[in-house]
Scaffold this motif. Structure first.
Motif, mmCIF file in Angstrom:
data_model
loop_
_atom_site.group_PDB
_atom_site.id
_atom_site.type_symbol
_atom_site.label_atom_id
_atom_site.label_comp_id
_atom_site.label_asym_id
_atom_site.label_seq_id
_atom_site.Cartn_x
_atom_site.Cartn_y
_atom_site.Cartn_z
ATOM 1 N N ALA A 190 0.832 -1.204 0.000
ATOM 2 C CA ALA A 190 0.000 0.000 0.000
ATOM 3 C C ALA A 190 0.868 1.257 0.000
ATOM 4 C CB ALA A 190 -0.925 -0.007 1.211
ATOM 5 N N ASP A 191 1.899 1.268 0.834
ATOM 6 C CA ASP A 191 2.750 2.455 0.918
ATOM 7 C C ASP A 191 3.530 2.701 -0.368
ATOM 8 O OD1 ASP A 191 1.854 2.850 3.451
ATOM 9 O OD2 ASP A 191 3.765 2.477 4.466
ATOM 10 N N ASP A 192 4.024 1.628 -0.975
ATOM 11 C CA ASP A 192 4.757 1.777 -2.231
ATOM 12 C C ASP A 192 3.869 2.391 -3.304
ATOM 13 O OD1 ASP A 192 6.995 0.689 -1.067
ATOM 14 O OD2 ASP A 192 6.752 -1.299 -1.978
ATOM 15 N N TYR A 193 2.598 1.983 -3.302
ATOM 16 C CA TYR A 193 1.676 2.520 -4.291
ATOM 17 C C TYR A 193 1.348 3.990 -4.005
ATOM 18 C CZ TYR A 193 -2.449 3.437 -7.041
ATOM 19 O OH TYR A 193 -3.325 4.012 -7.917
ATOM 20 N N LEU A 194 1.077 4.304 -2.728
ATOM 21 C CA LEU A 194 0.546 5.613 -2.372
ATOM 22 C C LEU A 194 1.586 6.727 -2.336
ATOM 23 C CD1 LEU A 194 -1.886 4.650 0.534
ATOM 24 C CD2 LEU A 194 -2.542 5.644 -1.664
ATOM 25 N N TRP A 195 2.847 6.416 -1.984
ATOM 26 C CA TRP A 195 3.796 7.477 -1.677
ATOM 27 C C TRP A 195 3.974 8.497 -2.797
ATOM 28 C CZ3 TRP A 195 5.236 10.541 1.683
ATOM 29 C CH2 TRP A 195 6.377 11.343 1.523
ATOM 30 N N PRO A 196 4.111 8.106 -4.060
ATOM 31 C CA PRO A 196 4.268 9.149 -5.093
ATOM 32 C C PRO A 196 3.108 10.136 -5.122
ATOM 33 C CG PRO A 196 4.817 6.990 -5.979
ATOM 34 C CD PRO A 196 4.203 6.751 -4.645
ATOM 35 N N ARG A 229 1.286 9.373 5.433
ATOM 36 C CA ARG A 229 1.259 7.977 4.968
ATOM 37 C C ARG A 229 0.185 7.183 5.703
ATOM 38 N NH1 ARG A 229 6.075 5.854 2.418
ATOM 39 N NH2 ARG A 229 7.813 7.323 2.372
ATOM 40 N N ARG A 230 0.124 7.332 7.013
ATOM 41 C CA ARG A 230 -0.820 6.552 7.817
ATOM 42 C C ARG A 230 -2.266 6.936 7.530
ATOM 43 N NH1 ARG A 230 1.428 7.652 13.632
ATOM 44 N NH2 ARG A 230 -0.392 6.391 14.241
ATOM 45 N N MET A 231 -2.512 8.229 7.309
ATOM 46 C CA MET A 231 -3.861 8.677 7.001
ATOM 47 C C MET A 231 -4.294 8.193 5.624
ATOM 48 S SD MET A 231 -5.730 11.027 5.072
ATOM 49 C CE MET A 231 -4.561 12.314 4.623
ATOM 50 N N CYS A 232 -3.437 8.363 4.621
ATOM 51 C CA CYS A 232 -3.797 7.944 3.264
ATOM 52 C C CYS A 232 -3.940 6.430 3.184
ATOM 53 C CB CYS A 232 -2.767 8.453 2.261
ATOM 54 S SG CYS A 232 -2.753 10.258 2.092
ATOM 55 N N ARG A 233 -3.101 5.719 3.919
ATOM 56 C CA ARG A 233 -3.221 4.259 4.005
ATOM 57 C C ARG A 233 -4.588 3.878 4.574
ATOM 58 N NH1 ARG A 233 0.802 2.663 8.131
ATOM 59 N NH2 ARG A 233 2.303 3.530 6.667
ATOM 60 N N ASN A 234 -5.023 4.580 5.619
ATOM 61 C CA ASN A 234 -6.324 4.329 6.237
ATOM 62 C C ASN A 234 -7.454 4.542 5.234
ATOM 63 O OD1 ASN A 234 -7.778 5.468 9.429
ATOM 64 N ND2 ASN A 234 -8.633 4.172 7.856
ATOM 65 N N LEU A 235 -7.440 5.671 4.543
ATOM 66 C CA LEU A 235 -8.526 5.988 3.621
ATOM 67 C C LEU A 235 -8.539 5.050 2.415
ATOM 68 C CD1 LEU A 235 -8.795 9.869 3.572
ATOM 69 C CD2 LEU A 235 -9.862 8.213 5.100
ATOM 70 N N LEU A 236 -7.358 4.670 1.952
ATOM 71 C CA LEU A 236 -7.306 3.736 0.831
ATOM 72 C C LEU A 236 -8.001 2.436 1.183
ATOM 73 C CD1 LEU A 236 -6.191 2.944 -2.007
ATOM 74 C CD2 LEU A 236 -4.233 1.982 -0.802
ATOM 75 N N PHE A 237 -7.615 1.832 2.307
ATOM 76 C CA PHE A 237 -8.218 0.558 2.676
ATOM 77 C C PHE A 237 -9.694 0.731 3.032
ATOM 78 C CE2 PHE A 237 -3.764 -0.948 3.452
ATOM 79 C CZ PHE A 237 -3.836 -2.045 2.609
ATOM 80 N N GLY A 238 -10.035 1.864 3.659
ATOM 81 C CA GLY A 238 -11.428 2.100 3.999
ATOM 82 C C GLY A 238 -12.318 2.216 2.777
ATOM 83 N N GLY A 239 -11.766 2.665 1.661
ATOM 84 C CA GLY A 239 -12.574 2.851 0.456
ATOM 85 C C GLY A 239 -12.602 1.662 -0.479
ATOM 86 N N LEU A 240 -11.874 0.592 -0.144
ATOM 87 C CA LEU A 240 -11.727 -0.510 -1.097
ATOM 88 C C LEU A 240 -12.781 -1.599 -0.965
ATOM 89 C CD1 LEU A 240 -7.849 -1.098 -1.164
ATOM 90 C CD2 LEU A 240 -9.270 0.023 -2.881
ATOM 91 N N ASP A 241 -13.434 -1.728 0.178
ATOM 92 C CA ASP A 241 -14.210 -2.947 0.404
ATOM 93 C C ASP A 241 -15.628 -2.732 0.920
ATOM 94 O OD1 ASP A 241 -13.890 -5.748 0.045
ATOM 95 O OD2 ASP A 241 -13.770 -6.042 2.195
#
Length: 402
Positions: A190-196, A229-241
């Motif tokens: 997730a972090d590798d994808y989101l960081w850029p 990173r932690r916030m965007c990681r949270n929102l990414l997973f929260g929006g996926l399922d």
């Protein structure tokens, strides 16, 4: 399933054989698998998955879900190590820290942004429906439920739609892990994808969700890179399922209840109330809490350090909490926040308004654009448990327009 010794403070009559990731019969009926726990004690202990409490009665589930003082959200999930690795913001923060982080996130999800998104959601739904309608059949999960909400969320955070399959796999591993990825590997992917994207938005904010949130100060200061990173990681997973699971359950209900299809087609003004009732009737989200103090409830004591699992289904479908809870009544006196589908208390889902809007627009566009549909009698509906339960296959059929 893996079991552990029963701690001495657990009464023998509270111990059950129940794996939250695979309750008996879940493949055929997620709801029956869970509601089998109703009618007994309000709090039970399972030795599966390291051993933990399960809230097993509606009033207990709702009360514990809202007890942010004695039950922390830091643990995130029953899955060992998931919370320690993910460190989601704001989901895994408590007290003043949670308030400081949640404020900017809520501003990012402000109602004016949700309203502005409605035309895009409707257009995306119509495009999918136009492609499906002539076929006379579909597998609803793969052909619609896993596409529409994920496309909308990826548009909201302004990342490429062609990345959808890759990200969908990550979401499934978070909520229904199959052992194919380690917790550390999931976080790193997730972090590798989101960081850029994060780096760009912190440097040059746009008008996407991440930019809006990261432009808001946290207690008067800028977000750090780690917090971002932690916030965007949270929102990414929260929006996926979660919304994909909900739309699947709503479609399955309508397929199995053609009278409700007809009623909503004839009375589209009922759709917002129907969305609220269907979201109450088909909850699939559960949360985990770790006790930071002893909690006396239902005649037992949750000891400091114990893990507590709280399934929304056992509040929403408890007859003591809702009259005839398994019936769908579109005129039920029900405010959207009375049910527990979107959570309770300070940790209520930050995307609740977005999810409700998507369900309403799905109902409007699908019922306006599709003929009457039913389950495919030749293929079974299948379901799966987990922190977000879901249908894994919903085969539907209809008579295509000539």
């Amino acid at each position: 399933m893996p079991e552990t010794a029963i701690p001495p403070h657990i009464p023998a009559d509270r111990v059950v054989d129940f794996d939250i990731f695979n309750p008996p019969g879940v493949e055929q009926d997620y709801f029956a698998a869970w509601t089998a726990l109703l009618g007994g004690p309000g709090l039970v202990w399972t030795t599966a998955n390291g051993g933990h409490w399960i809230g097993a009665r509606g009033d207990v589930v709702r009360a514990l879900w809202g007890d942010a003082e004695r039950l922390s959200s830091e643990c995130l999930a029953v899955t060992p190590g998931l919370g320690e690795v993910m460190q989601f913001i704001p989901l895994q923060s408590d007290g003043a820290a949670h308030k400081a982080y949640r404020g900017p996130v809520m501003k990012g999800f402000a109602s004016r942004f949700i309203v502005a998104l409605e035309p895009k959601v409707a257009e995306a739904a119509r495009e999918l429906i136009a492609g499906l309608r002539p076929r006379g059949a579909c597998e609803f999960v793969a052909d619609f439920a896993e596409i529409l909400p994920l496309n909308i969320f990826l548009s909201l955070i302004d990342v490429p739609l062609e990345d959808r399959p890759r990200l969908r796999k990550l979401g499934v591993q978070l909520t229904r892990p199959d052992g194919s990825m380690t917790v550390e590997g999931l976080k790193q992917a997730a972090d590798d994808y989101l960081w850029p994207f994060i780096e760009q938005r912190m440097r040059e904010p746009g008008d996407d969700l991440f930019s809006r949130i990261l432009s808001e100060p946290v207690d008067g200061r800028k977000w750090t890179e780690d917090e971002a990173r932690r916030m965007c990681r949270n929102l990414l997973f929260g929006g996926l399922d979660t919304v994909a699971a909900m739309i699947g359950m709503v479609a399955l209900h309508l397929a199995r209840h053609p009278e409700d299809q007809r009623r909503l087609r004839d009375n589209p003004d009922l759709i917002p109330a129907a969305a609220d009732e269907l979201m109450r009737r088909y909850p699939t989200v559960s949360v985990s809490r770790n006790a930071v103090a002893d909690v006396d409830v239902d005649g037992v004591t949750i000891r400091k350090g114990d893990l507590v699992y709280l399934p929304s289904i056992l509040h929403n479908l408890d007859p003591a909490c809702f009259e005839a809870p398994e019936a769908t009544r579109f005129d039920r006196e029900l405010a959207p926040i009375r049910h527990t589908t979107m959570g309770v208390g300070p940790h209520r889902c930050v995307g609740a308004g977005l999810a409700r809007m998507e369900v309403i627009l799905f109902l409007r566009e699908w019922l306006a654009g599709m003929p009457e549909f039913t389950p495919d009698p030749a293929r079974p509906v299948t379901m799966k448990g987990g922190n977000v339960g879901a249908c894994t296959a919903i085969p539907l059929v209809w008579n295509p327009p000539s």
